[in-house]
Design an enzyme around this catalytic site. Structure first.
Site, PDB file in Angstrom:
ATOM      1  N   THR A 399       0.844  -1.246   0.130  1.00 55.14           N
ATOM      2  CA  THR A 399       0.238   0.200   0.196  1.00 55.14           C
ATOM      3  C   THR A 399       0.850   1.105   0.065  1.00 55.14           C
ATOM      4  O   THR A 399       1.918   1.289   0.729  1.00 55.14           O
ATOM      5  CB  THR A 399      -1.033   0.047   1.149  1.00 55.14           C
ATOM      6  OG1 THR A 399      -1.650  -1.236   1.495  1.00 55.14           O
ATOM      7  CG2 THR A 399      -2.035   1.196   1.389  1.00 55.14           C
ATOM      8  N   ASN A 419      -1.735  -5.085  -1.439  1.00 53.07           N
ATOM      9  CA  ASN A 419      -1.922  -5.679  -0.196  1.00 53.07           C
ATOM     10  C   ASN A 419      -0.602  -5.880   0.686  1.00 53.07           C
ATOM     11  O   ASN A 419       0.161  -4.882   1.139  1.00 53.07           O
ATOM     12  CB  ASN A 419      -2.748  -6.912  -0.114  1.00 53.07           C
ATOM     13  CG  ASN A 419      -3.357  -7.368   1.379  1.00 53.07           C
ATOM     14  OD1 ASN A 419      -3.268  -6.517   2.139  1.00 53.07           O
ATOM     15  ND2 ASN A 419      -3.501  -8.629   1.434  1.00 53.07           N
ATOM     16  N   ASP A 441      -8.416 -10.082   2.666  1.00 55.02           N
ATOM     17  CA  ASP A 441      -9.224  -8.959   3.141  1.00 55.02           C
ATOM     18  C   ASP A 441     -10.471  -9.375   3.383  1.00 55.02           C
ATOM     19  O   ASP A 441     -11.326  -8.554   4.045  1.00 55.02           O
ATOM     20  CB  ASP A 441      -8.973  -7.620   2.572  1.00 55.02           C
ATOM     21  CG  ASP A 441      -7.679  -6.729   2.797  1.00 55.02           C
ATOM     22  OD1 ASP A 441      -7.013  -7.304   3.834  1.00 55.02           O
ATOM     23  OD2 ASP A 441      -7.291  -5.872   2.158  1.00 55.02           O
ATOM     24  N   SER A 470     -12.136  -2.882   2.920  1.00 51.35           N
ATOM     25  CA  SER A 470     -10.537  -2.339   3.152  1.00 51.35           C
ATOM     26  C   SER A 470     -10.508  -1.351   4.200  1.00 51.35           C
ATOM     27  O   SER A 470     -11.347  -0.972   4.821  1.00 51.35           O
ATOM     28  CB  SER A 470     -10.305  -1.634   1.838  1.00 51.35           C
ATOM     29  OG  SER A 470      -8.940  -0.764   2.019  1.00 51.35           O
ATOM     30  N   SER A 471      -9.211  -1.019   4.524  1.00 52.42           N
ATOM     31  CA  SER A 471      -8.908   0.005   5.720  1.00 52.42           C
ATOM     32  C   SER A 471      -8.372   1.201   5.005  1.00 52.42           C
ATOM     33  O   SER A 471      -8.135   2.292   5.803  1.00 52.42           O
ATOM     34  CB  SER A 471      -8.163  -0.363   6.699  1.00 52.42           C
ATOM     35  OG  SER A 471      -8.611  -1.584   7.153  1.00 52.42           O
ATOM     36  N   GLY A 491      -0.451   0.729   5.831  1.00 49.82           N
ATOM     37  CA  GLY A 491      -0.524   0.166   7.183  1.00 49.82           C
ATOM     38  C   GLY A 491      -1.539  -0.595   7.516  1.00 49.82           C
ATOM     39  O   GLY A 491      -1.642  -1.064   8.799  1.00 49.82           O
ATOM     40  N   GLY A 492      -2.185  -1.454   6.573  1.00 51.89           N
ATOM     41  CA  GLY A 492      -3.310  -2.311   6.988  1.00 51.89           C
ATOM     42  C   GLY A 492      -4.243  -1.804   8.014  1.00 51.89           C
ATOM     43  O   GLY A 492      -4.770  -0.471   7.535  1.00 51.89           O
TER      44      GLY A 492
HETATM   45  O1  DON Z   1      -7.114  -2.659   1.891  1.00 51.80           O
HETATM   46  C1  DON Z   1      -6.403  -2.791   2.881  1.00 51.80           C
HETATM   47  O2  DON Z   1      -7.062  -2.438   3.911  1.00 51.80           O
HETATM   48  C2  DON Z   1      -5.170  -3.552   2.964  1.00 51.80           C
HETATM   49  N1  DON Z   1      -5.209  -4.421   1.908  1.00 51.80           N
HETATM   50  C3  DON Z   1      -4.075  -2.762   2.961  1.00 51.80           C
HETATM   51  C4  DON Z   1      -2.870  -3.066   3.099  1.00 51.80           C
HETATM   52  C5  DON Z   1      -1.681  -2.262   3.411  1.00 51.80           C
HETATM   53  O3  DON Z   1      -1.972  -1.127   3.885  1.00 51.80           O
HETATM   54  C6  DON Z   1      -0.333  -2.975   3.343  1.00 51.80           C
HETATM   55  N2  DON Z   1       0.608  -1.830   3.844  1.00 51.80           N
HETATM   56  N3  DON Z   1       1.213  -1.636   4.704  1.00 51.80           N
END
Ligand code: DON
Length: 587
Positions: A399, A419, A441, A470-471, A491-492
């Site tokens: 991301t 992801n 996800d 998603s976040s 940052g997920g």
């Molecule tokens: O869409 C989402 O929430 C996750 N797939 C995001 C993943 C992410 O931010 C990874 N990076 N640090």
């Protein structure tokens, strides 16, 4: 400044830009801050790779608008930041069109292949198979990035796709210099990436183990793919030569992709979710991202406490922000999913009234156990039933986040992803395209945590052509109808709380954009019951939090905001030092 000395190329760039900025803008530097912002007066770009930012700035300077610059940056990052920049993934873009005082959200999230099914990641014992949902051919959704970026350009840009793609094609074909950051990231990902022949051939040299900083990374197949886009437009990706290669790879590996998945893929233009925080309007991403709704919920709760009086990051302020996080993430897990498949009580969740009820569960003296925190009780009759889709004005066709503003006040706030870093690690042979592993996800089973520890419910269950929750939280904050803050982060699950802390620090504590960016972060996501704390918080604060019953885990550094703050017509920008190749530049 430490990172600057590590990168000679970046140093030269920053030095030449800083001369420009110093001459034009010395009087508006803030003498009281320990970290100086980047300053501009006309336009600014902020991204996780300096080449993307430089190319974006060139476009702004030659008269392109923020959307032109953003789309160009999106494609350049797909080449220069292969771990997160992408054309094999998906994301979300907020676009503010200044002349119409209107903001729209382009949802170009991946969709599950048509043949996907609710239990596809369960093994014969009914347990979730994380390897399958994260690393196999089944981990990939149908990519949306090419659709989303070209849609933004067609609807709101001024330059041709051919023109926009030139820098990306150049860096793919001729190569670009590998930074220490990229060299390190490729070394770290080696065990995963080297399993796949086509991936290995690109990212690891044949005559030695690893590329070193200063070597060049050439991606001939990716150049071919980008050239196909320049020649045929997005059809090349969704119903053309690139599709053929992707389908061929999927079929050879018994994957699920079919022709219709690609032919029918469309990004969706949606109404953003809108909230207020004090005198500010917060415009942010609607579902299928949970980011916007949860962000507004957290701000609505924070607004009810005198944070300004309590200070930042005092234990009192952190306690309230953390308790709000638990409540917000409990709602996320239960209610949220793809709005084209499930109804959600969005208007209730983002209302001040709901926040007032939820706030009653916050005890200032102690941390509430997550076992006694549940999602709110909202009757089905209060769920929204209206569509979030907006018709575009004209018919036409790890991301990363980047932010852009142009001289007319048009803004773009974009977060997109594969992801994981490098997605599922699989490059489609002959295309140079890394595939995402976004299917993880989805909630593979109610109560089972995804890679970010997030649990979900049936609202986020897998279904053919559904978008996974998603976040990602690209956000634009407005003051008196003018853009004030453009921000977002990777940052997920921690993205939402990262953006939350940016907004609180800037609005309540008058921090500069750099101060807010650099500050140690904290995160709670309801389950598991712990605060993830970046290093740098004082022991006293930690002790006070522990005395209230919080359980603290010291976390690796996370997030990577790329932000622009606009005050009195001056642009202040900051890239996150946690992402050493990033660059913010203005003019
Ligand atoms: O869409 C989402 O929430 C996750 N797939 C995001 C993943 C992410 O931010 C990874 N990076 N640090």
């Amino acid at each position: 400044m430490r990172r600057i000395y590590r990168y000679p190329l970046l140093l030269i760039t920053l030095f030449s830009l800083s001369i420009h900025h110093t001459q034009a803008t010395t009087p508006i530097q803030n003498p009281n801050t320990i970290v100086q912002d980047i300053i501009g007066t006309k336009g600014m770009v902020s991204s996780q790779h300096y080449l993307a930012s430089q190319e974006g700035l060139k476009i702004l300077k030659k008269g392109g608008n923020a959307i032109d610059a953003a789309v160009c940056m999106g494609f350049v990052l797909a080449v220069t930041l292969p771990r997160a920049g992408n054309i094999g993934g998906g994301g979300f873009m907020l676009i503010h069109i200044a002349s119409e005082n209107r903001t729209i959200a382009i949802d170009y999230r991946e969709i599950a292949p048509q043949k996907s099914s609710k239990d596809m990641f369960l093994n014969k014992y009914g347990q979730s198979d994380d390897i399958k949902s994260r690393y196999s051919i089944f981990s990939s959704g149908i990519p949306g990035t090419v659709y989303g970026l070209t849609e933004a350009l067609n609807q709101y840009g001024t330059l041709s796709l051919k023109e926009i793609l030139k820098p990306a094609i150049h860096y793919a074909k001729k190569g670009f210099v590998i930074t220490p950051e990229l060299a390190h990231s490729l070394q770290k990902a080696h065990p995963r990436l080297s399993k796949h022949k086509a991936t290995s051939a690109i990212f690891y040299p044949s005559n030695k183990d690893f590329y070193a900083p200063g070597d060049k990374l050439v991606q001939k197949d990716l150049a071919w793919s980008l050239q196909q886009l320049a020649r045929h437009g997005r059809k090349a990706f969704y119903d053309g030569p690139i599709t053929e290669r992707i389908l061929d790879y999927s079929q050879k590996n018994n994957g699920l992709f079919n022709k219709t998945d690609f032919k029918s893929y469309k990004s969706v233009t949606r109404k953003p979710v809108v909230g207020t925080y004090k005198d500010f309007t917060v415009v942010t991403m609607p579902p299928p991202s949970s980011g916007g709704i949860v962000l507004i919920q957290l701000l609505n709760i924070a607004e009810q406490f005198p944070l300004k009086k309590w200070g930042y990051p005092s234990a009192k302020t952190m306690h309230v922000m953390i308790e709000a996080m638990k409540l917000g993430y409990a709602d996320r897990a239960h209610f949220l999913g793809d709005p084209d498949f499930v109804n959600m009580p969005t208007s209730v969740l983002i209302s001040k009234n709901y926040a007032r009820q939820r706030r009653l569960q916050i005890d200032l003296s102690k941390a509430e156990s997550v076992n006694t925190i549940h999602h709110g009780k909202i009757p089905k009759s209060q769920y929204d039933t209206t569509s979030t889709i907006v018709k575009p004005n004209k018919e036409s066709s790890e991301t990363t986040h980047f932010s852009v503003i142009d001289k007319d006040g048009n803004c773009v706030s974009n977060t997109y992803t594969l992801n994981f870093s490098y997605g599922n690690g699989q490059v489609v042979p002959g295309t140079g395209i890394l595939l995402n592993n976004e299917m993880d996800d989805f909630s593979s089973k109610p109560g089972h945590a995804n890679a970010y520890g997030l649990i979900g419910s049936t609202a986020n269950a897998i279904s053919g052509h559904k978008r996974m929750l998603s976040s990602m939280t690209p956000t634009i904050v407005f003051k008196d109808n003018h853009p004030f803050l453009i921000t977002g982060s990777p940052g997920g699950s921690r993205i939402i709380t990262t953006v939350y802390q940016m907004i609180i620090q800037i609005i309540d504590f008058d921090r500069t954009i750099s101060e807010a960016t650099y500050a140690p972060r904290f995160h709670h996501q309801w389950k598991p019951d712990r605060i993830y704390l970046e290093r740098g918080q004082s022991k006293d604060t930690m002790r006070l939090l522990q005395e209230k019953g919080h359980s603290i885990v010291i976390s690796r550094a996370y997030g990577g905001t790329q932000s622009i703050l606009i005050k009195n017509k001056v642009l202040y920008g900051a890239s996150d030092p946690r992402k050493p190749d990033s660059l913010t530049v203005g003019y």
